[in-house]
Design an enzyme around this catalytic site. Sequence first.
Site, PDB file in Angstrom:
ATOM      1  N   GLY A 245       0.791  -1.216   0.000  1.00 50.06           N
ATOM      2  CA  GLY A 245       0.000   0.000   0.000  1.00 50.06           C
ATOM      3  C   GLY A 245       0.825   1.269   0.000  1.00 50.06           C
ATOM      4  CG  HIS A 246      -1.474   4.737   0.502  1.00 48.62           C
ATOM      5  ND1 HIS A 246      -1.465   5.405   1.701  1.00 48.62           N
ATOM      6  CD2 HIS A 246      -2.670   4.096   0.440  1.00 48.62           C
ATOM      7  CE1 HIS A 246      -2.600   5.204   2.340  1.00 48.62           C
ATOM      8  NE2 HIS A 246      -3.351   4.398   1.589  1.00 48.62           N
ATOM      9  N   GLY A 247       2.706   4.601   0.875  1.00 53.37           N
ATOM     10  CA  GLY A 247       3.501   5.086   1.987  1.00 53.37           C
ATOM     11  C   GLY A 247       4.194   4.024   2.813  1.00 53.37           C
TER      12      GLY A 247
END
EC number: 2.3.1.191
Length: 350
Positions: free
Chosen positions: A250-252
């Site tokens: 996922g993002h980050g």
Amino acid sequence: MQFIEIVEKLKKGQSGVVDFKIKNNPVILTAASLENAKDNDISFLDNNSPLNLRNLIETSKASALLLPANDTYIIEIAKKISVDWIILKEPKIAFAETLEFLYPSNVESEGIHKSAVIGQNVKIGLGVSIGANAYIGDNTEIGAGTIIHAGVVLYRNVRIGSKNLIHANSVIHSGSKLGDKCVINANAVIGGEGFGFVPTSNGWKKMPQVGIVILKNKVEVGSGSTIDRPSVGETIIGEDTKIDNLVQIGHGVTTGKGCAMAAQVGIAGGAQIGDGVILAGQVGISNRVKIGDGVIASSKTGIVSNIEAGTVVSGFPAIPNKLWLRCSANFKKLPEIAKAIRQLDRKKSR
């Protein structure tokens, strides 16, 4: 390739050649398992192999063998058989190196296929190969010796280091950065939009995802895996991390170096993964969780809180592996335990 050539190459490798016997110096054409090997094949026996495999070295039809130095039983048998062999500290590494000798990677011819589309201000290093129907966006940079197979899409402002291998139909989104010697397998997506939506009275408001993804040197990404970019900032995959097929990051998310993730692992946004973490198949990690260096999570583990370095965890929610094993052993006894408790309750109520 003659057996003596393999011996000389392995001496320069990482497998630790201890001894070898060259009697027939056969031509080695292919590699095979001990039970399936035939003439002109090379096979190996790993450290701590079970007895049924160890006994096969006397009957295997392989022309040459790679054998473990820590097994005195095997070494004694090796002295009696007529097959050529090498004794090594790490026979599995030697087998991997031998496969590289026997089966060199298919190298595309240098140059740009006539059907490839190259944008403006693209910088292409020496010895780069770009396959049919690939698309290279504006202001993208591709380092020397990189191979880009058919149908790959690199959006604008992508930075690709040297000696990368990007397989067919992979997509690398704008701003993404790859180090050197990365491998992106077919249909992987690097830098796609993170899953960001804000609830409002009128439904979901999309959160723009304007961050980037960074892959450090020697990262490998399996087929169909996705690594998302964040709304702001960076998603970072540490050096020498290996990602299997169908993994969602996922993002980050940030990972340390030398991690390994098996198929269907899912890591939610903002999770922080330390160095050398091993995630077995279908492990799930909640958002913003911190996982220390050297953690091992067994298959289907659900990690919903921070995990200290060096811990082995299992189950959902994740608990120490030894505790989980004890719980699992008792699980099938629960009906009997429940029955005993009911009987005690009835006696108590009399």
